[in-house]
Motif scaffolding. Structure first.
Motif, mmCIF file in Angstrom:
data_model
loop_
_atom_site.group_PDB
_atom_site.id
_atom_site.type_symbol
_atom_site.label_atom_id
_atom_site.label_comp_id
_atom_site.label_asym_id
_atom_site.label_seq_id
_atom_site.Cartn_x
_atom_site.Cartn_y
_atom_site.Cartn_z
ATOM 1 N N MET A 97 2.151 3.713 41.998
ATOM 2 C CA MET A 97 1.353 4.809 42.545
ATOM 3 C C MET A 97 -0.107 4.659 42.122
ATOM 4 O O MET A 97 -1.025 4.831 42.935
ATOM 5 N N LEU A 98 -0.336 4.320 40.865
ATOM 6 C CA LEU A 98 -1.697 4.125 40.369
ATOM 7 C C LEU A 98 -2.431 3.073 41.194
ATOM 8 O O LEU A 98 -3.605 3.250 41.540
ATOM 9 N N VAL A 99 -1.771 1.974 41.529
ATOM 10 C CA VAL A 99 -2.417 0.907 42.285
ATOM 11 C C VAL A 99 -2.837 1.414 43.659
ATOM 12 O O VAL A 99 -3.945 1.134 44.145
ATOM 13 N N GLY A 100 -1.970 2.189 44.310
ATOM 14 C CA GLY A 100 -2.344 2.757 45.598
ATOM 15 C C GLY A 100 -3.534 3.690 45.494
ATOM 16 O O GLY A 100 -4.440 3.667 46.329
ATOM 17 N N VAL A 101 -3.546 4.521 44.463
ATOM 18 C CA VAL A 101 -4.669 5.443 44.255
ATOM 19 C C VAL A 101 -5.951 4.663 44.003
ATOM 20 O O VAL A 101 -7.019 4.989 44.543
ATOM 21 N N LYS A 102 -5.850 3.622 43.187
ATOM 22 C CA LYS A 102 -7.035 2.821 42.859
ATOM 23 C C LYS A 102 -7.613 2.155 44.112
ATOM 24 O O LYS A 102 -8.843 2.137 44.315
ATOM 25 N N SER A 103 -6.750 1.631 44.973
ATOM 26 C CA SER A 103 -7.224 0.991 46.198
ATOM 27 C C SER A 103 -7.950 1.993 47.083
ATOM 28 O O SER A 103 -9.035 1.731 47.610
ATOM 29 N N MET A 104 -7.322 3.165 47.259
ATOM 30 C CA MET A 104 -7.936 4.205 48.080
ATOM 31 C C MET A 104 -9.273 4.644 47.502
ATOM 32 O O MET A 104 -10.261 4.815 48.238
ATOM 33 N N ALA A 105 -9.336 4.837 46.180
ATOM 34 C CA ALA A 105 -10.564 5.301 45.541
ATOM 35 C C ALA A 105 -11.695 4.297 45.738
ATOM 36 O O ALA A 105 -12.849 4.676 45.969
ATOM 37 N N THR A 106 -11.373 3.012 45.661
ATOM 38 C CA THR A 106 -12.396 1.979 45.827
ATOM 39 C C THR A 106 -12.878 1.921 47.269
ATOM 40 O O THR A 106 -14.079 1.785 47.535
ATOM 41 N N LEU A 107 -11.946 2.017 48.222
ATOM 42 C CA LEU A 107 -12.363 2.040 49.631
ATOM 43 C C LEU A 107 -13.229 3.256 49.919
ATOM 44 O O LEU A 107 -14.242 3.162 50.619
ATOM 45 N N SER A 108 -12.853 4.405 49.358
ATOM 46 C CA SER A 108 -13.638 5.617 49.585
ATOM 47 C C SER A 108 -15.073 5.452 49.083
ATOM 48 O O SER A 108 -16.035 5.773 49.787
ATOM 49 N N SER A 109 -15.215 4.937 47.863
ATOM 50 C CA SER A 109 -16.558 4.726 47.324
ATOM 51 C C SER A 109 -17.283 3.640 48.104
ATOM 52 O O SER A 109 -18.498 3.724 48.338
ATOM 53 N N GLY A 110 -16.557 2.593 48.524
ATOM 54 C CA GLY A 110 -17.171 1.537 49.324
ATOM 55 C C GLY A 110 -17.701 2.067 50.638
ATOM 56 O O GLY A 110 -18.814 1.728 51.067
ATOM 57 N N TYR A 111 -16.902 2.905 51.290
ATOM 58 C CA TYR A 111 -17.347 3.521 52.540
ATOM 59 C C TYR A 111 -18.598 4.374 52.323
ATOM 60 O O TYR A 111 -19.571 4.296 53.099
ATOM 61 N N LEU A 112 -18.597 5.196 51.285
ATOM 62 C CA LEU A 112 -19.741 6.088 51.050
ATOM 63 C C LEU A 112 -20.993 5.297 50.682
ATOM 64 O O LEU A 112 -22.114 5.685 51.047
ATOM 65 N N ASN A 113 -20.830 4.181 49.972
ATOM 66 C CA ASN A 113 -21.975 3.302 49.718
ATOM 67 C C ASN A 113 -22.490 2.701 51.014
ATOM 68 O O ASN A 113 -23.710 2.623 51.247
ATOM 69 N N ALA A 114 -21.565 2.272 51.885
ATOM 70 C CA ALA A 114 -21.973 1.695 53.173
ATOM 71 C C ALA A 114 -22.659 2.734 54.043
ATOM 72 O O ALA A 114 -23.666 2.453 54.720
ATOM 73 N N ARG A 115 -22.135 3.953 54.028
ATOM 74 C CA ARG A 115 -22.754 5.023 54.814
ATOM 75 C C ARG A 115 -24.174 5.305 54.334
ATOM 76 O O ARG A 115 -25.111 5.431 55.144
ATOM 77 N N ASP A 116 -24.356 5.406 53.020
ATOM 78 C CA ASP A 116 -25.689 5.673 52.483
ATOM 79 C C ASP A 116 -26.653 4.555 52.850
ATOM 80 O O ASP A 116 -27.826 4.800 53.188
ATOM 81 N N TYR A 117 -26.191 3.322 52.793
ATOM 82 C CA TYR A 117 -27.037 2.181 53.148
ATOM 83 C C TYR A 117 -27.400 2.246 54.627
ATOM 84 O O TYR A 117 -28.560 2.017 55.019
ATOM 85 N N ALA A 118 -26.411 2.591 55.469
ATOM 86 C CA ALA A 118 -26.648 2.623 56.915
ATOM 87 C C ALA A 118 -27.661 3.698 57.298
ATOM 88 O O ALA A 118 -28.413 3.547 58.267
ATOM 89 N N VAL A 119 -27.690 4.780 56.549
ATOM 90 C CA VAL A 119 -28.647 5.861 56.819
ATOM 91 C C VAL A 119 -30.070 5.433 56.466
ATOM 92 O O VAL A 119 -31.036 5.803 57.141
ATOM 93 N N GLU A 120 -30.196 4.612 55.430
ATOM 94 C CA GLU A 120 -31.522 4.234 54.930
ATOM 95 C C GLU A 120 -32.060 2.946 55.553
ATOM 96 O O GLU A 120 -33.272 2.775 55.689
ATOM 97 N N ARG A 121 -31.180 2.038 55.943
ATOM 98 C CA ARG A 121 -31.596 0.717 56.421
ATOM 99 C C ARG A 121 -32.064 0.795 57.871
ATOM 100 O O ARG A 121 -31.301 1.129 58.777
ATOM 101 N N VAL A 122 -33.328 0.503 58.113
ATOM 102 C CA VAL A 122 -33.900 0.515 59.459
ATOM 103 C C VAL A 122 -33.950 -0.910 59.977
ATOM 104 O O VAL A 122 -34.548 -1.793 59.360
ATOM 105 N N GLN A 123 -33.305 -1.104 61.135
ATOM 106 C CA GLN A 123 -33.269 -2.465 61.698
ATOM 107 C C GLN A 123 -32.817 -2.391 63.153
ATOM 108 O O GLN A 123 -31.795 -1.792 63.476
ATOM 109 N N GLY A 124 -33.579 -3.012 64.065
ATOM 110 C CA GLY A 124 -33.198 -3.055 65.467
ATOM 111 C C GLY A 124 -33.528 -1.767 66.197
ATOM 112 O O GLY A 124 -33.952 -0.765 65.604
ATOM 113 N N ARG A 125 -33.320 -1.799 67.512
ATOM 114 C CA ARG A 125 -33.612 -0.643 68.364
ATOM 115 C C ARG A 125 -32.322 -0.065 68.914
ATOM 116 O O ARG A 125 -31.332 -0.756 69.079
#
Length: 623
Positions: free
Chosen positions: A312-340
């Motif tokens: 169970m811990l391993v499943g929780v750890k995987s989910m927690a890492t994906l969640s933080s990874g997604y939120l890091n990607a979202r924050d980057y996507a909001v700030e990164r200006v590129q293309g039209r």
């Protein structure tokens, strides 16, 4: 971004979604301030989550990246391992913080915290710095094992582990055995004083040695020799022994001489590098002295009490890492200006990459899977809530137990495989070339998550466990009951309200996915029970497909329920701007997953229907 900021600021919590799942989707507030959990109320539960997030972010997260870059030190002369100072400090703080206390037996901790809330707290800790809670979480599991199954001396040792903040290990794997635990060759010889001398080599032992605590208590699977009725072949012949690194005076708690447990190697790994993974040799110049757990030869069943918690811990750890990874990607996507913008015309200026359609698809794919897995894990936690309440009442809920057992391999296998894939395929991809740099945490997230698919049994092993043990041995009873819940959500609304059902399309999609999944289960059952030579082998080719389809189906079901819950909140009105955005996102997430992901189950069924003996008859040289 300054590279020095990564170690401190990498972690993104999503306590808002956790509270939504616990309170609004699963109704966990109804547990609080009841006879079973009379020391906790809804306010205290929210405070626990808030404080857990603060502790994880301020104490655990800062050493995340720095410890990964500073190697562990192994001294072959003294056979000792030292960890980076900052990591040691954070780990010691976690052991002393009290955040592990809710996992301890109630007789020791004096606390009764619902398992669903404990899982929510565990997610926060694992997301911030997984190497620390992954090692420390084994402590309360071993303490519980010693407390529930141990002798009086072993229960005293459990108290010392808690009082002195000692570490523990679970010692299963051997160099030539791998996942076949029953092939273990480590042996245990009985001694006249009731102790045992162990001889053998174990590998991949998490926290097998370190300088974090004064002592380490190993629980070791070994095969007794020279004892009537014990030590036979296979996994059933294994017993569980308690083997401390240093001998202990149980009366005073003082440490004595070092036991004959020698670190003979330090594994060099792809990820989770601050986490010392060792090869240990038991016996040699100094005997490795251990004691049989509970004076009873029942090693596999006893060890599986820990393994279930770790899966169970391993499943929780995987989910927690994906969640933080997604939120890091979202924050980057909001700030990164590129293309039209593709819809803004030739004169439109550059835009943030979150405006690009494929980036939006990628972000929603990550969000939907992370939130779906969180809902699945906490749903399993709600089943555990039922189980522990029934146990305390003296009438164990067997159906809740069977459902929990059914969900374990799905959570472990599906969450680990999905998180590893999406972190590399989507989260890192949003950052482009920057994602491959250590300036950002995504490259470490990818490395640290791959091992989750291997810990405590590979995905193939989890899939066989799900199908052959959890479904067939139960004659499908637990699965049928769970799928009946899914069917209730998928059922069309009554004619009187059908016209106003804004999720009619999603219900049809869920219903079609459910039907395809049921047919897939039936197909594998028929093949497994076929008398033909290749019957079971044919079924086994598609058990991993079945496990992943089960994860998709259950996440889709819970996300659609979440969308319905969010839609009702929006219709009720009186919300803050932040809440409107949150609930709007929940509705969109449920729609997206059901429409974009669940159709894969029908494709999985078609693929399984075409499975034949081709691979089974293919010469090895042709691979």
């Amino acid at each position: 971004m300054d590279i020095r900021e990564v170690s401190v600021n990498h972690y993104r919590t999503n306590v808002r979604d956790t509270e939504f799942v616990l309170r609004e989707l699963l109704g966990r507030d109804e547990l609080y301030d009841t006879e079973s959990f009379d020391e906790i109320d809804a306010g205290l539960a929210r405070t626990m989550l808030t404080e857990a997030g603060r502790f994880a972010t301020e104490v655990l997260a800062p050493s995340f990246s720095d410890a990964s870059r500073e190697p562990l030190q192994f001294d072959p002369a003294t056979h000792t391992v030292t960890v980076p100072p900052a990591f040691l400090k954070a780990f010691a703080a976690y052991l002393k913080s009290g955040w592990l206390d809710p996992e301890l037996p109630t007789d020791i901790s004096g606390q009764r915290i619902p398992p669903s809330l404990r899982l929510a707290v565990l997610e926060v800790m694992l997301g911030a710095n997984p190497s620390i809670p992954m090692g420390a979480y084994v402590v309360p599991q071993v303490v519980r094992l010693l407390h529930d199954f141990g002798t009086q001396d072993q229960r005293r040792l459990a108290e010392l582990i808690v009082d002195r903040c000692w570490m523990v290990t679970m010692v299963l794997t051997e160099p030539d055995a791998g996942s076949d635990v029953g092939a273990a060759r480590t042996v245990a010889h009985p001694q006249a004083d009731g102790s045992w001398y162990l001889e053998g080599v174990k590998r991949f032992i998490t926290y097998g040695d370190h300088d974090i605590t004064d002592n380490i208590v190993h629980v070791v699977l070994a095969r007794p020799v020279g004892v009537a009725g014990a030590g036979g072949p296979g996994s059933k012949g294994l017993s569980l022994f308690v083997v401390p690194k240093f001998h202990v005076d149980l009366h005073s708690g003082n440490l004595g001489d070092r036991n004959g447990v020698v670190v003979t190697g330090l594994e060099h790994k792809m990820g989770l590098t601050p986490n010392p993974t060792c090869e240990l040799t038991f016996g040699g110049d100094t005997p490795a002295v251990g004691w049989l757990l509970g004076d009873k030869h029942d090693g596999i069943r006893q060890m599986f009490e820990i393994i279930k918690a770790i899966r169970m811990l391993v499943g929780v750890k995987s989910m927690a890492t994906l969640s933080s990874g997604y939120l890091n990607a979202r924050d980057y996507a909001v700030e990164r200006v590129q293309g039209r913008s593709l819809s803004g015309g030739p004169s439109a200026g550059p835009v943030a990459i979150i405006e690009h359609p494929d980036v939006r698809r990628s972000l929603m794919t990550q969000k939907a899977h992370a939130e779906g897995m969180r809902a699945l894990i906490l749903y399993a936690g709600s089943i555990q809530d039922r189980l522990v309440v029934s146990q305390w009442a003296g009438v164990p809920d067997r159906r809740a137990d069977a459902t929990h057992q059914l969900l374990l391999p799905v959570i472990k296998g599906y969450c680990s495989e999905t998180a590893w894939r999406l972190l590399g395929q989507e989260s890192l991809q949003v950052l482009g070339g920057s994602g491959y740099l250590r300036d950002y945490p995504l490259e470490q997230y990818v490395r640290d998550t791959k091992v989750d698919t291997l810990y405590e049994g590979t995905t193939g092993i989890q899939a066989l466990d799900l199908f052959s043990r959890k479904i067939l041995r139960d004659e499908g009873a637990a699965l049928d009951a769970l799928l009946a819940e899914v069917a209730t959500t998928a059922a069309p609304h009554p004619p009187a309200s059908a016209a106003s059902d804004t999720f009619a399309v999603e219900r049809r999609q869920l219903s079609q996915a459910l039907q395809a999944f049921r047919v897939l289960v039936g197909l594998l059952e028929r093949r497994w029970q076929d008398d033909k030579p290749y019957g079971r082998a044919l079924a086994a080719q598609d058990t991993t497909r079945l496990l992943l389809a089960a994860g998709d189906l259950l996440c889709g079901w819970l996300l659609l329920r979440s969308a319905e819950t969010a839609a009702r909140a929006l219709a009720a009105g009186g919300l803050t701007e932040a809440d409107v955005s949150f609930y709007t996102g929940k509705v969109a997430t449920g729609r997206f997953f059901v429409r974009a992901v669940l159709p894969r189950i029908a494709a999985d069924l078609i693929a399984a229907e075409h499975t034949d003996e081709t691979l089974l008859n293919l010469p090895n040289a042709a691979f």
